[in-house]
Design a protein around this motif. Structure first.
Motif, PDB file in Angstrom:
ATOM      1  N   LEU A  39       0.809  -1.216   0.000  1.00 24.01           N
ATOM      2  CA  LEU A  39       0.000   0.000   0.000  1.00 24.01           C
ATOM      3  C   LEU A  39       0.848   1.274   0.000  1.00 24.01           C
ATOM      4  N   LEU A  40       2.116   1.138   0.356  1.00 23.18           N
ATOM      5  CA  LEU A  40       2.997   2.304   0.422  1.00 23.18           C
ATOM      6  C   LEU A  40       3.622   2.543  -0.950  1.00 23.18           C
ATOM      7  N   THR A  41       2.793   3.008  -1.866  1.00 26.81           N
ATOM      8  CA  THR A  41       3.231   3.310  -3.219  1.00 26.81           C
ATOM      9  C   THR A  41       3.970   4.639  -3.263  1.00 26.81           C
ATOM     10  N   ASP A  42       4.603   4.922  -4.389  1.00 24.50           N
ATOM     11  CA  ASP A  42       5.293   6.199  -4.550  1.00 24.50           C
ATOM     12  C   ASP A  42       4.341   7.369  -4.322  1.00 24.50           C
ATOM     13  N   GLU A  43       3.116   7.248  -4.838  1.00 26.02           N
ATOM     14  CA  GLU A  43       2.137   8.330  -4.699  1.00 26.02           C
ATOM     15  C   GLU A  43       1.734   8.527  -3.241  1.00 26.02           C
ATOM     16  N   VAL A  44       1.558   7.422  -2.517  1.00 25.89           N
ATOM     17  CA  VAL A  44       1.185   7.504  -1.102  1.00 25.89           C
ATOM     18  C   VAL A  44       2.295   8.174  -0.291  1.00 25.89           C
ATOM     19  N   VAL A  45       3.534   7.790  -0.552  1.00 24.66           N
ATOM     20  CA  VAL A  45       4.664   8.379   0.170  1.00 24.66           C
ATOM     21  C   VAL A  45       4.815   9.857  -0.188  1.00 24.66           C
ATOM     22  N   LYS A  46       4.665  10.172  -1.456  1.00 32.50           N
ATOM     23  CA  LYS A  46       4.778  11.559  -1.902  1.00 32.50           C
ATOM     24  C   LYS A  46       3.742  12.445  -1.216  1.00 32.50           C
ATOM     25  N   GLU A  47       2.504  11.965  -1.130  1.00 28.90           N
ATOM     26  CA  GLU A  47       1.446  12.722  -0.452  1.00 28.90           C
ATOM     27  C   GLU A  47       1.742  12.853   1.035  1.00 28.90           C
ATOM     28  N   ALA A  48       2.239  11.779   1.632  1.00 31.44           N
ATOM     29  CA  ALA A  48       2.542  11.794   3.068  1.00 31.44           C
ATOM     30  C   ALA A  48       3.640  12.793   3.398  1.00 31.44           C
ATOM     31  N   ALA A  49       4.564  13.006   2.475  1.00 31.36           N
ATOM     32  CA  ALA A  49       5.677  13.928   2.723  1.00 31.36           C
ATOM     33  C   ALA A  49       5.192  15.355   2.971  1.00 31.36           C
ATOM     34  N   LYS A  50       3.965  15.666   2.558  1.00 26.76           N
ATOM     35  CA  LYS A  50       3.407  16.997   2.797  1.00 26.76           C
ATOM     36  C   LYS A  50       3.168  17.253   4.285  1.00 26.76           C
ATOM     37  N   GLU A  51       3.215  16.188   5.094  1.00 26.28           N
ATOM     38  CA  GLU A  51       3.062  16.344   6.546  1.00 26.28           C
ATOM     39  C   GLU A  51       4.253  17.055   7.180  1.00 26.28           C
ATOM     40  N   ILE A  52       5.385  17.090   6.484  1.00 23.31           N
ATOM     41  CA  ILE A  52       6.586  17.723   7.044  1.00 23.31           C
ATOM     42  C   ILE A  52       6.502  19.225   6.810  1.00 23.31           C
ATOM     43  N   ARG A  53       6.196  19.950   7.868  1.00 25.09           N
ATOM     44  CA  ARG A  53       6.020  21.402   7.773  1.00 25.09           C
ATOM     45  C   ARG A  53       6.955  22.173   8.699  1.00 25.09           C
ATOM     46  N   LEU A  54       7.317  21.558   9.815  1.00 24.92           N
ATOM     47  CA  LEU A  54       8.133  22.244  10.813  1.00 24.92           C
ATOM     48  C   LEU A  54       9.601  21.824  10.768  1.00 24.92           C
ATOM     49  N   GLY A  55       9.885  20.675  10.191  1.00 28.12           N
ATOM     50  CA  GLY A  55      11.241  20.133  10.216  1.00 28.12           C
ATOM     51  C   GLY A  55      11.594  19.453  11.523  1.00 28.12           C
ATOM     52  N   LYS A  56      10.586  19.198  12.373  1.00 36.50           N
ATOM     53  CA  LYS A  56      10.789  18.574  13.679  1.00 36.50           C
ATOM     54  C   LYS A  56      10.734  17.055  13.542  1.00 36.50           C
ATOM     55  N   ALA A  57      11.751  16.363  14.090  1.00 36.86           N
ATOM     56  CA  ALA A  57      11.795  14.899  14.069  1.00 36.86           C
ATOM     57  C   ALA A  57      11.681  14.353  15.486  1.00 36.86           C
ATOM     58  N   VAL A  58      10.958  13.247  15.638  1.00 40.07           N
ATOM     59  CA  VAL A  58      10.745  12.613  16.938  1.00 40.07           C
ATOM     60  C   VAL A  58      11.131  11.141  16.837  1.00 40.07           C
ATOM     61  N   CYS A  59      12.042  10.714  17.701  1.00 40.76           N
ATOM     62  CA  CYS A  59      12.463   9.311  17.739  1.00 40.76           C
ATOM     63  C   CYS A  59      11.355   8.451  18.343  1.00 40.76           C
ATOM     64  N   LEU A  60      11.122   7.282  17.758  1.00 41.95           N
ATOM     65  CA  LEU A  60      10.076   6.370  18.233  1.00 41.95           C
ATOM     66  C   LEU A  60      10.654   5.049  18.747  1.00 41.95           C
ATOM     67  N   ASN A  61      11.964   5.016  18.924  1.00 46.30           N
ATOM     68  CA  ASN A  61      12.633   3.778  19.330  1.00 46.30           C
ATOM     69  C   ASN A  61      13.036   3.822  20.796  1.00 46.30           C
ATOM     70  N   TRP A  62      12.639   2.826  21.551  1.00 48.19           N
ATOM     71  CA  TRP A  62      13.115   2.666  22.919  1.00 48.19           C
ATOM     72  C   TRP A  62      14.594   2.287  22.852  1.00 48.19           C
ATOM     73  N   PRO A  63      15.438   2.763  23.758  1.00 53.99           N
ATOM     74  CA  PRO A  63      16.836   2.325  23.739  1.00 53.99           C
ATOM     75  C   PRO A  63      16.940   0.791  23.713  1.00 53.99           C
ATOM     76  N   VAL A  64      17.898   0.300  22.959  1.00 51.39           N
ATOM     77  CA  VAL A  64      18.042  -1.143  22.745  1.00 51.39           C
ATOM     78  C   VAL A  64      18.205  -1.894  24.065  1.00 51.39           C
ATOM     79  N   GLN A  65      18.723  -1.222  25.089  1.00 55.26           N
ATOM     80  CA  GLN A  65      18.972  -1.896  26.373  1.00 55.26           C
ATOM     81  C   GLN A  65      17.697  -2.237  27.148  1.00 55.26           C
ATOM     82  N   PHE A  66      16.543  -1.737  26.723  1.00 57.94           N
ATOM     83  CA  PHE A  66      15.311  -1.939  27.487  1.00 57.94           C
ATOM     84  C   PHE A  66      14.310  -2.799  26.724  1.00 57.94           C
ATOM     85  N   PRO A  67      13.555  -3.625  27.450  1.00 60.45           N
ATOM     86  CA  PRO A  67      13.709  -3.908  28.882  1.00 60.45           C
ATOM     87  C   PRO A  67      14.927  -4.784  29.156  1.00 60.45           C
ATOM     88  N   ASP A  68      15.550  -4.561  30.277  1.00 58.17           N
ATOM     89  CA  ASP A  68      16.742  -5.329  30.641  1.00 58.17           C
ATOM     90  C   ASP A  68      16.408  -6.805  30.854  1.00 58.17           C
TER      91      ASP A  68
END
Length: 335
Positions: A39-68
């Motif tokens: 479902l993630l076609t070139d057109e879908v990704v291209k349209e989704a890229a319009k969501e980038i307006r502020l240039g702010k990035a947020v990490c969604l990965n828990w550090p690899v060490q967790f859970p211990d």
């Protein structure tokens, strides 16, 4: 958006397979190894890229060490730092992890139709080689050896419009700031609440969306005692998650999400009710839909609340492991 999108069957139009409804093995063709990532076609990704307006990035990965001390009998993550003695100022390091001990995508080789012994596209469990898999020659790779591996998603990318449904916020705002359930106990999140949360946030889903559900585990993990955190590997696995109902399956399929993830150790209520099949069987085994677990959605929740935006550009590049079962997501949200 392209106006010539291929028409996809609804959940109720999908054929049954034995005692399972909603089999999508024919949707993408018998040789498909991407599943709903198609479902993630070139057109879908291209349209989704319009969501980038502020240039702010947020990490969604828990550090690899967790859970211990991981759940489900998985080995603890090990990180060894090696000082190269005699070379002045040089380090290497070595990671030894189970790819599903922390933040992860479950791949197509992870979970199939348990009582039938079949994976995606009706592939028998006996088809796959287990043990130490070595591929020394990059010019001579057996396609059967690596079939349904995580490398398929790694080489395609899991990129498109992300949608956060902040169930923690949804529940606590009407409950004195308290969750009406413990994320570390068995509890089902009904599809009616998910739909209500989407409506409250003003979300209109689009084909190919990547759905993220904040249910509360990461917040609960940090808010608990160290004894509770360390006991994760010893206690019986009981976790909150989405219900296993047909209505939930209709919601996930009919909205044509490319992938679904949450901050819980298992996306679905764990364990399922007695006699009810795991939702993993349908999502991975019948649809080829990536399941994300242990995503760290805390900073994302704050960013969404501050901006009033619960949609963003989502990027994830799993490890390019030929024939791999699962992978850390290497995921980020961009505003």
């Amino acid at each position: 958006m392209a106006t010539t999108e291929r028409q996809l069957p609804s959940y109720d139009e999908l054929p049954a397979f034995k005692d399972f409804s909603g089999c999508a093995w024919e949707v993408w063709g018998k040789d498909d190894q991407l599943g709903t990532i198609n479902l993630l076609t070139d057109e879908v990704v291209k349209e989704a890229a319009k969501e980038i307006r502020l240039g702010k990035a947020v990490c969604l990965n828990w550090p690899v060490q967790f859970p211990d001390k991981p759940a489900f009998g998985r080995i603890p993550p090990q990180h060894e730092v090696i000082f190269k003695a005699g070379r002045g100022a040089v380090h290497d390091d070595v990671l030894h992890i189970n790819t599903q001990s922390g933040s992860q995508w479950d791949g197509l080789k992870h979970f199939g139709l348990l009582k039938h012994g079949l994976f995606y596209q009706g592939t028998p469990a006996s088809f796959f080689q287990s043990g130490n898999i070595r591929i020394p020659d990059p010019t001579d790779i057996d396609p059967e050896l690596i079939k349904f591996g995580i490398h398929n998603w790694a080489q395609h990318g899991i990129c498109g419009r992300g949608v956060l449904l902040d169930m923690v916020q949804f529940y606590t705002e009407g409950n004195g700031g308290r969750l009406p359930y413990d994320p570390m106990t068995t509890h089902a999140i009904p599809v009616t609440d998910i739909v209500a949360c989407a409506q409250k946030q003003g979300i209109t889903f689009r084909r190919g969306d990547i759905l993220l559900l904040r249910v509360g585990f990461i917040q609960r993990f940090y808010g608990g005692t160290q004894e509770e955190r360390q006991a994760l590997s010893e206690r019986k696995e009981n976790f909150a998650g989405i219900e296993q109902s047909d209505d939930m399956k209709r919601f996930l399929w009919n909205n044509h999400f490319a992938a679904v993830a949450s901050d819980q150790p298992a996306l679905e209520r764990w364990p399922p009710p007695e006699g009810v099949p795991h939702l993993h069987e349908t999502l991975l085994g019948l649809w080829g839909m990536p399941i994300g677990e242990f995503f760290d959605l805390e900073a994302l929740s704050k960013q969404c609340a501050e901006t009033g935006r619960y949609t963003f550009f989502f990027s994830s590049w799993p490890l390019n492991v030929l024939g791999g079962v699962a992978s850390p997501p290497n995921a980020a949200a961009y505003f």
